[in-house]
Every structure is written in structure tokens, then in C-alpha cells.
Design a protein around this motif. Structure first.
Motif, PDB file in Angstrom:
ATOM      1  N   TYR A   1       0.815  -1.215   0.000  1.00 37.52           N
ATOM      2  CA  TYR A   1       0.000   0.000   0.000  1.00 37.52           C
ATOM      3  C   TYR A   1       0.851   1.268   0.000  1.00 37.52           C
ATOM      4  O   TYR A   1       0.341   2.367   0.234  1.00 37.52           O
ATOM      5  N   ALA A   2       2.121   1.145  -0.277  1.00 38.68           N
ATOM      6  CA  ALA A   2       3.039   2.280  -0.163  1.00 38.68           C
ATOM      7  C   ALA A   2       2.701   3.412  -1.124  1.00 38.68           C
ATOM      8  O   ALA A   2       3.059   4.570  -0.876  1.00 38.68           O
ATOM      9  N   ASP A   3       2.014   3.109  -2.228  1.00 35.54           N
ATOM     10  CA  ASP A   3       1.689   4.141  -3.220  1.00 35.54           C
ATOM     11  C   ASP A   3       0.353   4.823  -2.938  1.00 35.54           C
ATOM     12  O   ASP A   3      -0.057   5.719  -3.683  1.00 35.54           O
ATOM     13  N   ILE A   4      -0.329   4.433  -1.872  1.00 35.92           N
ATOM     14  CA  ILE A   4      -1.645   4.993  -1.569  1.00 35.92           C
ATOM     15  C   ILE A   4      -1.477   6.174  -0.615  1.00 35.92           C
ATOM     16  O   ILE A   4      -0.714   6.091   0.353  1.00 35.92           O
ATOM     17  N   ASP A   5      -2.179   7.251  -0.908  1.00 33.49           N
ATOM     18  CA  ASP A   5      -2.118   8.417  -0.033  1.00 33.49           C
ATOM     19  C   ASP A   5      -3.527   8.876   0.307  1.00 33.49           C
ATOM     20  O   ASP A   5      -4.526   8.312  -0.168  1.00 33.49           O
ATOM     21  N   LEU A   6      -3.620   9.913   1.125  1.00 34.62           N
ATOM     22  CA  LEU A   6      -4.920  10.390   1.588  1.00 34.62           C
ATOM     23  C   LEU A   6      -5.741  11.011   0.464  1.00 34.62           C
ATOM     24  O   LEU A   6      -6.974  10.965   0.501  1.00 34.62           O
ATOM     25  N   ASP A   7      -5.073  11.586  -0.531  1.00 30.58           N
ATOM     26  CA  ASP A   7      -5.820  12.147  -1.665  1.00 30.58           C
ATOM     27  C   ASP A   7      -6.561  11.044  -2.413  1.00 30.58           C
ATOM     28  O   ASP A   7      -7.736  11.201  -2.766  1.00 30.58           O
ATOM     29  N   LEU A   8      -5.869   9.931  -2.668  1.00 31.88           N
ATOM     30  CA  LEU A   8      -6.524   8.807  -3.334  1.00 31.88           C
ATOM     31  C   LEU A   8      -7.653   8.257  -2.469  1.00 31.88           C
ATOM     32  O   LEU A   8      -8.747   7.962  -2.963  1.00 31.88           O
ATOM     33  N   ALA A   9      -7.392   8.135  -1.168  1.00 28.95           N
ATOM     34  CA  ALA A   9      -8.430   7.629  -0.265  1.00 28.95           C
ATOM     35  C   ALA A   9      -9.663   8.523  -0.294  1.00 28.95           C
ATOM     36  O   ALA A   9     -10.800   8.031  -0.325  1.00 28.95           O
ATOM     37  N   SER A  10      -9.469   9.838  -0.301  1.00 32.54           N
ATOM     38  CA  SER A  10     -10.595  10.774  -0.342  1.00 32.54           C
ATOM     39  C   SER A  10     -11.392  10.619  -1.633  1.00 32.54           C
ATOM     40  O   SER A  10     -12.632  10.680  -1.620  1.00 32.54           O
ATOM     41  N   GLN A  11     -10.696  10.398  -2.747  1.00 34.92           N
ATOM     42  CA  GLN A  11     -11.395  10.202  -4.016  1.00 34.92           C
ATOM     43  C   GLN A  11     -12.248   8.937  -3.974  1.00 34.92           C
ATOM     44  O   GLN A  11     -13.389   8.928  -4.453  1.00 34.92           O
ATOM     45  N   VAL A  12     -11.705   7.871  -3.384  1.00 32.83           N
ATOM     46  CA  VAL A  12     -12.466   6.627  -3.269  1.00 32.83           C
ATOM     47  C   VAL A  12     -13.715   6.847  -2.412  1.00 32.83           C
ATOM     48  O   VAL A  12     -14.832   6.437  -2.782  1.00 32.83           O
ATOM     49  N   LEU A  13     -13.551   7.517  -1.273  1.00 33.18           N
ATOM     50  CA  LEU A  13     -14.681   7.758  -0.389  1.00 33.18           C
ATOM     51  C   LEU A  13     -15.737   8.635  -1.060  1.00 33.18           C
ATOM     52  O   LEU A  13     -16.941   8.401  -0.916  1.00 33.18           O
ATOM     53  N   GLU A  14     -15.301   9.638  -1.791  1.00 33.42           N
ATOM     54  CA  GLU A  14     -16.253  10.540  -2.445  1.00 33.42           C
ATOM     55  C   GLU A  14     -17.057   9.814  -3.517  1.00 33.42           C
ATOM     56  O   GLU A  14     -18.264  10.036  -3.656  1.00 33.42           O
ATOM     57  N   GLN A  15     -16.405   8.940  -4.271  1.00 34.91           N
ATOM     58  CA  GLN A  15     -17.123   8.181  -5.292  1.00 34.91           C
ATOM     59  C   GLN A  15     -18.092   7.178  -4.657  1.00 34.91           C
ATOM     60  O   GLN A  15     -19.212   6.984  -5.139  1.00 34.91           O
TER      61      GLN A  15
ATOM     62  N   ALA B   1     -19.507   7.564  -1.770  1.00 30.83           N
ATOM     63  CA  ALA B   1     -20.604   8.372  -1.236  1.00 30.83           C
ATOM     64  C   ALA B   1     -21.598   8.719  -2.331  1.00 30.83           C
ATOM     65  O   ALA B   1     -22.823   8.661  -2.125  1.00 30.83           O
ATOM     66  N   ARG B   2     -21.100   9.078  -3.498  1.00 32.25           N
ATOM     67  CA  ARG B   2     -21.984   9.417  -4.616  1.00 32.25           C
ATOM     68  C   ARG B   2     -22.842   8.213  -5.005  1.00 32.25           C
ATOM     69  O   ARG B   2     -24.048   8.355  -5.263  1.00 32.25           O
ATOM     70  N   PHE B   3     -22.233   7.028  -5.027  1.00 30.15           N
ATOM     71  CA  PHE B   3     -23.004   5.820  -5.366  1.00 30.15           C
ATOM     72  C   PHE B   3     -24.081   5.563  -4.316  1.00 30.15           C
ATOM     73  O   PHE B   3     -25.236   5.283  -4.639  1.00 30.15           O
ATOM     74  N   GLY B   4     -23.712   5.667  -3.038  1.00 28.13           N
ATOM     75  CA  GLY B   4     -24.690   5.424  -1.983  1.00 28.13           C
ATOM     76  C   GLY B   4     -25.809   6.438  -1.980  1.00 28.13           C
ATOM     77  O   GLY B   4     -26.991   6.092  -1.845  1.00 28.13           O
ATOM     78  N   GLU B   5     -25.468   7.716  -2.138  1.00 29.85           N
ATOM     79  CA  GLU B   5     -26.469   8.778  -2.066  1.00 29.85           C
ATOM     80  C   GLU B   5     -27.376   8.819  -3.281  1.00 29.85           C
ATOM     81  O   GLU B   5     -28.590   9.041  -3.150  1.00 29.85           O
TER      82      GLU B   5
END
Length: 580
Positions: free
Chosen positions: A30-44, A46-50
Motif C-alpha cells: 500500500y506504499a503508493d496509496i495516499d490520503l488524496d486517493l483515499a478521499s477520491q475513493v470515499l467521495e465516489q 458516497a456518490r453511489f450510496g447517495e
């Protein structure tokens, strides 16, 4: 009242409470994963759920599933929502890239699961077991079976089920009667009846992969004689396998989920793992499922909090104490002390659970991806200890908090005019399936604490004491007191169990509740330290400070009652008369 993903708190937990990016940097996978990528995943997510799932929640509950000539039709919109889920790549989120997965951490999958269950529990029942089945096959299935069926699970082309329960066998799997006869070509003919099978038949995917516990002809008696078999809905020759849906359960809640009675009439299947080693293979899937069920409780708590908050911010009733009467002599009900206390409990317990649920998922990531074997072993031990606590405590709170949220609505909450009644109904099942909460309590105390003399539990206690040393003020002193109480209780339980074999069973439920309170104390002590990184003027920092104070003043006193209950369990329980 529309469900909204709690992105702000999710991001706070990842960035500040967990400092997830620092953990990912230490794990090669997971060394290439950062908080920006995590935020993008969460936002997408959220959009699917909402936008996709939440609008189907009420209609799916009202319409339910229907059985037509052996085929199940899910509520309108459910198949299209599943196609969107697959097109978004969500089934592959935390799967191995070598198998077509995205290779993202389980902590992000935990956030996804919370959103799926919070926005539409009935729909999410079809996908909820998929990652556990993936892990089961990846760990125990032959290379041939993996090559044949894992790509379908990862891509979402097929959905799995977990077929354990039979009419006479619920929690006691030793009573299972399903049989598997070898056919001479490496496959088996599976026969028997299974009950309460979530997604046992549906119209979301062409194929359904049933993971079935059954007995081979030479099986020893009891649970040690169980084997696990994979039985697909469709055979390789394109013919329908001999798996039949004989009925749908008419349930209190999650009515959009097809809960099926299945009949296997010599259906063709393949052994997963070793003969008579089915429980070891199945528990890989069940442990994943139990964490997901805990996240269901979190999802219910979050939606109950949102529903109660939104209603309390618009409903006007009598003037609140100490406030001037308005023109109509009424006030918004959130200003009344009783409602403020309820709303704060909803928010504080929910946000504490979120931190702890994601923390458990992070330990699973460390257990799977750390380079150091000792670190992996410690993480696996901690995850194993946390799993039954999360499953039982989160689901109990999911139901309890939904009930308290309904109280905010008064009589309206008991009607279908508002969605809180569905939240209450949907939340109740999570305390029962994937091992009842009583089973979880026994698993925690007898197997995972007393089983090794408390050695593994000492690791968890060590994590709490480390935080007590890093914290300051009331949070530090109270967490230290909690750690001392846990250590004292454990010593008493070890001593009592040596003289009274039934005592741990009597104390197990309260012991698990005590552990849950201790973990919430840990969560809020750590939060009190983490919010120092937030801007002084931010609303999030102010709300977190208020939540910390509310927890220590109003919720931590639960600890003393739980300690007293464990002491009281020294008294034997009488038996109920078997005749009247």
C-alpha cells in the motif's frame, strides 16, 4: 430525509485518528496509496450510496422480493444498481491485483461497507459476503477452483452465498445433515436443505456460487466432520445445477434481501480445502462477515443519528427550559435537555464506533501486508480480539440507537411516514446472524481471552495503556483507570473460571460490554489528543471537544455498572421449570 455519507468524519478518522497514510507507507503493498486517493475513493462511494442506493431503500422495503417459478425477482431498481456497482469497480476494491482487483486497503473497504449498509441494507446483503468468499477461496481452494471462480467474484460477474444453517441446526453446526457423495471425477453430489440463505436466489447476476457445509460419507460425527463445497447455480456444461429455491422468508426487516430456503438435490460441487476441514475454511469467510456485520451496526447508527438530528432541527414543541417563549410558545426540540442528551449520545457512540471499526480493518491490513512476521502476528491477534467485540457491540448499539432515535420522533416515528421505523426494523437482524451476540461473547471470553490465559488480551490492553500514556488530563487518567479495571476483572475471571466452569458463560456478555466501553474510552481519549492538529476555530474541532466531554461525563459511567455485573455473575443462575 436523505441519507448522506459522513465524509467529514470518515476523513478525520483516516487522516488524524488512524494516521492511515503513515501505516500505508510502512506496508509495501500500500506504499503508493495516499490520503488524496483515499478521499477520491470515499467521495465516489458516497456518490453511489447517495444517488443510487439510498433512493431505493424505502421502495425496496415496501416492495420486497417475489418468488416466481423458482426464480427470485428483487425489488425494482436493484439489478440496475448492481450493474452500476460492478461498472464502478467496487467488487474489486480490496482484492489482489493479480486476480483483477484494485489492491486497496481493507480500511477503505470498511468505509465502503459502512456506506453500502447505511444507504440500503437490503441491497447490500447481496454483496456483503463477497469479500469473505473471495478470501476463503483464495486461502483454501485448489488452483483449479481459484482460476475458475475467483475472477467472477472479483469482477462482480458472480455473487457467492454462505450455506450453513439447516432447520434443525442453527448455532450448533454439529447437527448438520447435508451430505456430499463423491462422483469419481473429483466432484461431489451435494444433497440437503439450507435455511436463511441471504441472496440464495436472485436476478442480480447470472451465476450464484454457494459455499455449502456438508458431510462426506466417511465424516466423523460432530462439527469436526464437516466439509466445505462450492456449488454453482450453473454447471460448466451450461445446464442448471440441482439447486432449488423452495421459499422466501417474510421478515421483520431487510425485506429487499432475498432470504431463501434452498434445496440441494444431488447438485454438483467441488471440495474447498481439506476433507472434514470445512470449518477452518468457512471461518475465513465468517470472520470477514462478522466485521462487516459490525459495520452494519455502524451504518444503522449513522442513519439513525442523521434522521433524528434532521427531525429535531425542524420540529417545534413547548418552550425549552430557561429560554424565552417564542410567538407560538414553542421551541425546536433539539433545544430541550432530554433531546440534546439523546442526540449527543447518537453522535458520540456512532463516531466512536467508526474509529474503532476502521482501526480493526487497519489491523487486518497490517496482518496481511506487514513485512515483519512478528508485526503480522500481533496485528492478527488484535484483529481476532476486536472482531467479536465489534460484531456484538456495534450491532447492539445499532439497534439501541435506532430505538432512541425513534423516540425523538414521538408518535410519528412509529408510523411509515418517516424512515426511522425501517431503520429500527432493519437493524435488529444484525444481532442474530453470523453468530448471535451471545455466541460472540462466548467466543471472546472463552476462546480468545481464557484460551491463552490472557496473553493475547494483554496486547490489546497494552495498546490502551500506550494511549493513556500519550494522552493528557482527564482523558489520560480515565483511560488509565479503565485499563486498571480491565486488568482486575481479567484476573478475577481467570480465578473464578478455575473453580466454576459455567462462570465465564454467565459473565461473557457483560465482559464483552465492558471491553466495548473500554474501547470507546480509548477512541475518545485518542480523539482528544488528535484534535490538537485541527484549526482552533474549526467547527469539527469544537464538535469533537464537545463529544469528548459528553463521553467522559455521560457515557463512561457505564463501566462501573458493567464491572458490577461481572462480579454479580458469581451467583449461579436458576433453571427455568421445564413443565408448568
Amino acid at each position: 430525509m436523505a441519507w448522506k455519507a459522513p465524509l467529514c468524519d470518515m476523513q478525520f478518522v483516516l487522516q488524524h485518528w488512524l494516521q492511515a497514510d503513515q501505516t500505508w507507507a510502512q506496508l509495501p503493498a500500500y506504499a503508493d496509496i495516499d490520503l488524496d486517493l483515499a478521499s477520491q475513493v470515499l467521495e465516489q462511494a458516497a456518490r453511489f450510496g447517495e444517488q443510487v442506493l439510498a433512493p431505493l431503500n424505502t421502495s425496496g422495503d415496501r416492495q420486497g422480493c417475489r418468488l416466481e417459478a423458482g426464480e427470485v425477482r428483487t425489488p425494482d431498481g436493484f439489478p440496475a444498481a448492481y450493474r452500476a456497482y460492478v461498472e464502478g469497480g467496487w467488487p474489486a476494491l480490496a482484492c489482489d491485483p493479480a486476480l483483477g482487483g484494485q489492491g486497496l486497503p481493507l480500511v477503505l473497504d470498511a468505509a465502503l461497507q459502512e456506506m453500502l449498509f447505511g444507504s440500503n441494507h437490503g441491497w447490500a446483503m447481496y454483496t456483503g459476503i463477497a469479500h469473505g468468499a473471495y478470501l476463503c477461496l483464495k486461502t483454501h481452494a485448489s488452483a483449479e477452483l481459484q482460476a475458475r471462480y475467483l475472477p467472477g467474484i472479483v469482477s462482480g460477474a458472480a455473487l457467492p452465498t454462505m450455506c450453513l444453517t439447516e432447520p434443525q441446526a442453527g448455532s450448533d453446526l454439529s447437527l448438520l445433515r447435508s451430505r456430499a457423495e463423491p462422483l469419481g471425477d473429483g466432484s461431489y453430489a451435494v444433497s440437503g436443505n439450507k435455511l436463511f440463505i441471504s441472496g440464495g436466489e436472485h436476478d442480480l447476476t447470472h451465476d450464484i456460487l454457494h459455499l455449502v457445509l456438508a458431510r462426506l460419507p466417511d465424516a466423523p460425527p460432530g462439527s469436526r466432520g464437516l466439509s466445505l463445497l462450492l456449488v454453482p447455480k450453473w454447471r460448466e456444461d451450461g445446464q442448471r445445477n440441482a439447486v432449488h429455491c423452495d421459499g422466501l422468508e417474510h421478515k421483520l426487516g431487510i425485506r429487499g434481501s432475498a432470504t431463501c430456503a434452498l434445496r440441494f438435490d444431488g447438485a454438483r460441487g467441488w471440495l474447498v480445502g481439506q476433507a472434514h476441514g470445512g470449518l477452518a475454511a468457512m471461518f475465513v469467510m465468517m470472520n470477514s462477515a462478522r466485521l462487516h456485520v459490525g459495520l452494519q451496526g455502524l451504518g444503522h447508527a449513522e442513519v439513525a443519528w442523521q434522521q433524528a438530528r434532521d427531525y429535531a432541527l425542524e420540529r417545534r414543541q413547548m418552550a425549552a427550559p430557561g429560554r424565552a417563549k417564542g410567538v407560538d410558545g414553542a421551541d425546536l426540540i433539539h433545544r430541550h435537555p432530554a433531546m440534546r442528551r439523546t442526540l449527543l449520545e447518537l453522535r458520540v457512540r456512532t463516531e466512536g464506533m467508526r474509529a474503532l471499526g476502521y482501526w480493526a480493518a487497519q489491523w487486518l491490513d497490517v496482518a496481511a501486508a506487514a513485512a515483519d512476521p512478528g508485526q503480522r502476528a500481533k496485528a492478527a491477534t488484535l484483529a481476532a480480539l476486536l472482531t467479536p467485540i465489534i460484531k456484538a457491540a456495534f450491532t447492539e448499539q445499532g439497534f439501541s440507537l435506532a430505538s432512541k432515535a425513534l423516540q425523538v420522533f414521538g408518535g410519528y416515528g412509529y408510523s411509515q411516514e418517516f424512515a426511522i421505523e425501517q431503520t429500527l426494523r432493519d437493524s435488529r437482524i444484525a444481532m442474530i446472524y453470523e453468530g448471535t451476540n451471545e455466541i460472540q461473547a462466548n467466543d471472546l471470553l472463552l476462546r480468545k481471552v481464557l484460551g491463552d490465559g490472557g496473553e493475547g488480551f494483554a496486547l490489546l490492553l497494552g495498546e490502551l495503556r500506550t494511549e493513556a500514556g500519550a494522552s493528557a488530563g482527564k482523558a489520560a487518567s480515565e483511560l488509565g483507570r479503565v485499563c486498571d479495571s480491565l486488568a482486575t476483572v481479567l484476573a478475577k475471571v481467570l480465578l473464578m473460571a478455575a473453580d466454576d466452569p459455567e462462570y465465564p458463560y454467565r459473565a461473557a456478555g457483560d465482559f464483552l460490554a465492558l471491553c466495548a466501553t473500554a474501547l470507546q474510552t480509548y477512541a475518545w481519549a485518542r480523539c482528544a489528543r488528535c484534535i490538537e492538529a485541527l484549526p482552533v476555530e474549526s467547527l469539527l474541532r469544537r464538535e469533537k471537544q464537545e463529544s469528548v466531554g459528553f463521553f467522559f461525563n455521560y457515557l463512561l459511567p457505564d463501566l462501573d455498572r458493567q464491572v458490577a455485573a461481572i462480579d454479580a455473575a458469581a451467583a449461579p443462575l436458576p433453571f427455568i421449570a421445564e413443565s408448568f
